[in-house]
Design an enzyme around this catalytic site. Sequence first.
Site, PDB file in Angstrom:
ATOM      1  N   GLY A   1     -56.917 -28.853 -56.738  1.00  0.00           N
ATOM      2  CA  GLY A   1     -56.219 -30.056 -57.193  1.00  0.00           C
ATOM      3  C   GLY A   1     -56.400 -31.195 -56.203  1.00  0.00           C
ATOM      4  NE  ARG A  13     -57.762 -25.618 -59.903  1.00  0.00           N
ATOM      5  CZ  ARG A  13     -56.956 -26.687 -60.025  1.00  0.00           C
ATOM      6  NH1 ARG A  13     -57.109 -27.534 -61.011  1.00  0.00           N
ATOM      7  NH2 ARG A  13     -56.000 -26.897 -59.138  1.00  0.00           N
ATOM      8  CG  ASP A  58     -52.815 -21.205 -52.124  1.00  0.00           C
ATOM      9  OD1 ASP A  58     -53.174 -21.978 -53.036  1.00  0.00           O
ATOM     10  OD2 ASP A  58     -51.950 -20.325 -52.287  1.00  0.00           O
ATOM     11  CB  THR A  95     -51.906 -28.963 -52.293  1.00  0.00           C
ATOM     12  OG1 THR A  95     -50.979 -28.826 -53.389  1.00  0.00           O
ATOM     13  CG2 THR A  95     -51.364 -28.164 -51.123  1.00  0.00           C
ATOM     14  CG  ASP A 112     -47.888 -28.255 -55.924  1.00  0.00           C
ATOM     15  OD1 ASP A 112     -47.308 -29.219 -56.463  1.00  0.00           O
ATOM     16  OD2 ASP A 112     -48.679 -27.509 -56.526  1.00  0.00           O
ATOM     17  CG  ASP A 162     -48.554 -24.727 -52.774  1.00  0.00           C
ATOM     18  OD1 ASP A 162     -49.376 -25.376 -52.091  1.00  0.00           O
ATOM     19  OD2 ASP A 162     -48.809 -24.311 -53.917  1.00  0.00           O
ATOM     20  NE  ARG A 183     -48.813 -24.947 -62.175  1.00  0.00           N
ATOM     21  CZ  ARG A 183     -50.133 -24.883 -62.292  1.00  0.00           C
ATOM     22  NH1 ARG A 183     -50.683 -23.930 -62.970  1.00  0.00           N
ATOM     23  NH2 ARG A 183     -50.900 -25.798 -61.728  1.00  0.00           N
TER      24      ARG A 183
HETATM   25  P1  ADP Z   1     -56.305 -25.083 -54.787  1.00  0.00           P
HETATM   26  O1  ADP Z   1     -57.317 -25.074 -53.700  1.00  0.00           O
HETATM   27  O2  ADP Z   1     -55.730 -26.455 -55.018  1.00  0.00           O
HETATM   28  O3  ADP Z   1     -55.259 -24.010 -54.610  1.00  0.00           O
HETATM   29  P2  ADP Z   1     -57.565 -23.451 -56.888  1.00  0.00           P
HETATM   30  O4  ADP Z   1     -56.605 -22.327 -56.733  1.00  0.00           O
HETATM   31  O5  ADP Z   1     -57.952 -23.862 -58.254  1.00  0.00           O
HETATM   32  O6  ADP Z   1     -57.061 -24.790 -56.160  1.00  0.00           O
HETATM   33  O7  ADP Z   1     -58.892 -23.050 -56.073  1.00  0.00           O
HETATM   34  C1  ADP Z   1     -60.015 -23.897 -56.055  1.00  0.00           C
HETATM   35  C2  ADP Z   1     -61.275 -23.080 -56.165  1.00  0.00           C
HETATM   36  O8  ADP Z   1     -61.371 -22.176 -55.057  1.00  0.00           O
HETATM   37  C3  ADP Z   1     -61.377 -22.180 -57.387  1.00  0.00           C
HETATM   38  O9  ADP Z   1     -61.873 -22.853 -58.528  1.00  0.00           O
HETATM   39  C4  ADP Z   1     -62.342 -21.107 -56.938  1.00  0.00           C
HETATM   40  O10 ADP Z   1     -63.675 -21.540 -57.083  1.00  0.00           O
HETATM   41  C5  ADP Z   1     -62.033 -20.973 -55.459  1.00  0.00           C
HETATM   42  N1  ADP Z   1     -61.152 -19.816 -55.235  1.00  0.00           N
HETATM   43  C6  ADP Z   1     -59.838 -19.704 -55.526  1.00  0.00           C
HETATM   44  N2  ADP Z   1     -59.359 -18.480 -55.243  1.00  0.00           N
HETATM   45  C7  ADP Z   1     -60.405 -17.780 -54.742  1.00  0.00           C
HETATM   46  C8  ADP Z   1     -60.585 -16.426 -54.276  1.00  0.00           C
HETATM   47  N3  ADP Z   1     -59.564 -15.549 -54.235  1.00  0.00           N
HETATM   48  N4  ADP Z   1     -61.823 -16.062 -53.845  1.00  0.00           N
HETATM   49  C9  ADP Z   1     -62.850 -16.924 -53.877  1.00  0.00           C
HETATM   50  N5  ADP Z   1     -62.753 -18.205 -54.320  1.00  0.00           N
HETATM   51  C10 ADP Z   1     -61.560 -18.631 -54.749  1.00  0.00           C
END
Ligand code: ADP
Length: 331
Positions: free
Chosen positions: A12, A73, A104, A126, A128, A130, A172
């Site tokens: 995000g 993503r 995260d 982020t 949030d 979080d 969330r």
């Molecule tokens: P944020 O970084 O804001 O928490 P996301 O959770 O959507 O956003 O994570 C961003 C991207 O990071 C995902 O689209 C994915 O490509 C990668 N990612 C998320 N979780 C994992 C994971 N457990 N292992 C590998 N890549 C991950």
Amino acid sequence: MVRRVGILTSGGDAPGMNAAIRTAVRTALHYNLEPWAIYRGYHGLIHGELEPMGSRDVSGIIQRGGTVLKSARSEEFMTPEGRDRAVDMLRQHDIDSLVVIGGDGSFRGALSLQEQGVNVVCIPATIDNDIPCTDYSIGFDTAVNTVMDAVNKIRDTASSHDRVYLVEVMGRHSGYIALYSGLACGADVILIPEVPYNLDDVCEKLRQAAKLDKTYNIIVVAEGVRRLDDSDGSASPAMQIGRYIANQVGLETRITILGHIQRGGDPTVRDRLLASRLAYHAVELVARGRGGKMLGEVNQQITSFDLAYALAQEKQLNMDYYRLYNILSSI
Ligand code: ADP
């Protein structure tokens, strides 16, 4: 050969990401590293959306929300094959280090790259707030200021019409935005995922307030609070709660769902400074050949944590703020 450092934003978007990118690029140049832009996060990395950056490429962006590197993503990156392609792409471009700006989920992706031999330093961005191991993440301060501005406006109309206004904000799993903005706006009720609520107590509070000639109320609701009725998938928690209050207490209620405006806007001073300090330290670590780290701001100091350790922690809500809200809203 001059070492190359890749910079990407992922997950995000958050106001202040641009300030972080600007500082990362210019700090890299300061340390005689070659900064490379990676567009659209891990998706762009897999698909070769990379190019070198110069100091002028980051001119005039410190004040802009969003991210000039774009964010995305990537499902593909969640697979071992996708990650192998990402590592190959970095090797093809002689990039041995990465600065990852995101949440995260992005950090989990970064850890898997680290395990495949890429030096990665992560900085938390982020709205949030979080992410563990940091008091604040980039974008949070701007988001709560946006909410505060909106609630100030809502208060004007709420007071003119003697209504109960429910304002639903993002979060969330985290009540940070709701709690901080609610406190800053003098909300009468703040509902957050971390603290179970009893709606009949809320209704009673509104009845008591009416007896004391309080003619309008502001309720800030985090989107992640328990829903009243799971069968009604279309209604947001604020709508469900608003309807309940209207039926039980007989007050007129209005709902505002702030939604994605919380993600945009010019970053505040705090977010620009936080982003700049984190990005500076991230590149400084990379310049020293360090990786597998996350940087946070703890008690106003930029502090480095082992990335795997950070990802195993859980972010705690600042309960002092919740206690303060309880005191202020019970009178
Ligand atoms: P944020 O970084 O804001 O928490 P996301 O959770 O959507 O956003 O994570 C961003 C991207 O990071 C995902 O689209 C994915 O490509 C990668 N990612 C998320 N979780 C994992 C994971 N457990 N292992 C590998 N890549 C991950």
